[in-house]
Each structure stands twice: as C-alpha cells, then as structure tokens.
Write a protein that holds these residues in place. Structure first.
Motif, PDB file in Angstrom:
ATOM      1  N   TYR A   1      -7.420   2.321  12.612  1.00  0.00           N
ATOM      2  CA  TYR A   1      -7.549   1.438  11.448  1.00  0.00           C
ATOM      3  C   TYR A   1      -7.397  -0.024  11.876  1.00  0.00           C
TER       4      TYR A   1
ATOM      5  N   ARG B   1     -10.276  -2.863  11.656  1.00  0.00           N
ATOM      6  CA  ARG B   1     -10.022  -4.040  10.818  1.00  0.00           C
ATOM      7  C   ARG B   1     -10.192  -5.343  11.606  1.00  0.00           C
TER       8      ARG B   1
ATOM      9  N   THR C   1      -6.241  -7.064   3.138  1.00  0.00           N
ATOM     10  CA  THR C   1      -7.357  -6.300   3.703  1.00  0.00           C
ATOM     11  C   THR C   1      -8.151  -5.573   2.632  1.00  0.00           C
ATOM     12  N   ARG C   2      -7.471  -4.888   1.755  1.00  0.00           N
ATOM     13  CA  ARG C   2      -8.168  -4.111   0.721  1.00  0.00           C
ATOM     14  C   ARG C   2      -9.003  -5.024  -0.172  1.00  0.00           C
ATOM     15  N   TYR C   3      -8.460  -6.170  -0.554  1.00  0.00           N
ATOM     16  CA  TYR C   3      -9.168  -7.081  -1.460  1.00  0.00           C
ATOM     17  C   TYR C   3     -10.349  -7.763  -0.775  1.00  0.00           C
TER      18      TYR C   3
ATOM     19  N   SER D   1     -11.973  -6.527   1.699  1.00  0.00           N
ATOM     20  CA  SER D   1     -12.959  -5.462   1.904  1.00  0.00           C
ATOM     21  C   SER D   1     -13.756  -5.190   0.630  1.00  0.00           C
ATOM     22  N   ILE D   2     -13.111  -5.229  -0.513  1.00  0.00           N
ATOM     23  CA  ILE D   2     -13.829  -5.056  -1.780  1.00  0.00           C
ATOM     24  C   ILE D   2     -14.843  -6.185  -1.968  1.00  0.00           C
TER      25      ILE D   2
ATOM     26  N   THR E   1     -11.022  -0.205   2.448  1.00  0.00           N
ATOM     27  CA  THR E   1     -10.575  -0.262   1.057  1.00  0.00           C
ATOM     28  C   THR E   1      -9.793   0.988   0.667  1.00  0.00           C
ATOM     29  N   VAL E   2     -10.255   2.153   1.103  1.00  0.00           N
ATOM     30  CA  VAL E   2      -9.659   3.400   0.617  1.00  0.00           C
ATOM     31  C   VAL E   2      -8.638   4.023   1.563  1.00  0.00           C
ATOM     32  N   GLU E   3      -8.636   3.645   2.824  1.00  0.00           N
ATOM     33  CA  GLU E   3      -7.710   4.234   3.800  1.00  0.00           C
ATOM     34  C   GLU E   3      -6.280   3.781   3.505  1.00  0.00           C
TER      35      GLU E   3
ATOM     36  N   LYS F   1      -2.046   1.398   7.030  1.00  0.00           N
ATOM     37  CA  LYS F   1      -2.130  -0.054   7.128  1.00  0.00           C
ATOM     38  C   LYS F   1      -2.198  -0.547   8.569  1.00  0.00           C
TER      39      LYS F   1
ATOM     40  N   ASP G   1      -0.382  -6.937   6.003  1.00  0.00           N
ATOM     41  CA  ASP G   1      -0.391  -6.020   4.857  1.00  0.00           C
ATOM     42  C   ASP G   1       0.743  -5.008   4.926  1.00  0.00           C
TER      43      ASP G   1
END
Length: 135
Positions: free
Chosen positions: A8, A12, A68-70, A72-73, A115-117, A120, A125
């Motif tokens: 991951y 990233r 990261t999630r945001y 990535s979205i 986004t879904v994994e 971290k 994060d």
C-alpha cells in the motif's frame, strides 16, 4: 509491518510521484498554456489551473501519506472526467495520433484501491483515525 501495508505504501508513494511529475510538467509548460489547451478542447481554461494544482499538491500529499483517501477520490473524479471529456473518442488504445484512455483507467484503478483499502501503511494518515485492525 505486514506485506500488505508495505505494498500500500509503495503504491501510494509512486502514485503520488506520478501525479507530482504531471503537475510539475504543467507548471513548466506555463499555466496559461495549459489553460489555452483546455480551451482548445472545449473545456473551461480555468479548469487547467485547477487540474495542475490538484496534480501537484495532491501528489505531494500522497507521497507523505496525508488525506490519501480524499485525494484519491478527487483523482477518481479527475480521471473519469478526462476519459469522458477528452479520451473516450480516441478509444482504449488511441487512434494512432494520440494515446487512448488506458493510462487514465490504470490511474483510476490505483486511486480506487487507495480509497477503499483499509491499510494505511507508513504515512501521516496512520496518525489520524487508525483503527486497531489497520496496519
């Protein structure tokens, strides 16, 4: 650290580097030129400025592992927009003059993974809201 977290983290960071390089390239071209190109393909020129800064700043944030999630979205939306508004008529592999949307599909899938994994990995994060199961 488990292998999944290492993978991951590598994905990233490298994804962030790719977007950072795209952002730097747009700055080197000159944002006015980027805006003109956006206008030439029927998109608002101001969107070129937004995309350049999203690539640059988002790339840095991915490299350090923050939001990261945001990010990535946002990149999912950006890649979907690029495919629909620019690349779709060229086909998956392109038309012999310009590249198709295979790269944007790959980027979209990487962003979806980030986004879904739940893992971290190493990054900022991990300091915020990490569940006991997230490694």
């Amino acid at each position: 650290m488990p292998k999944a977290s290492i993978i991951y983290t590598v994905v990233r960071i490298l994804f962030g580097v790719l977007f950072l390089i795209h952002g730097i390239a747009k700055l080197q071209m000159g944002l006015g030129n980027v805006a003109s190109w956006f206008n030439s393909i029927g998109l608002p020129g101001g969107l070129g400025y937004v995309v350049a800064w999203l690539e640059l700043i988002g790339g840095v944030l991915l490299i350090v592992g923050f939001a990261t999630r945001y990010i990535s979205i946002v990149y999912i939306v950006l890649m979907a927009g690029a495919i629909i508004s620019v690349k779709l008529p060229l086909g998956l592999l392109g038309d012999g003059k310009a590249a198709g949307f295979e790269l944007e599909i790959a980027y979209l899938l990487i962003a979806l993974f980030l986004t879904v994994e739940p893992k971290k990995g190493w990054g900022i994060d991990r300091l915020f809201g990490a569940s006991p199961n997230a490694s």
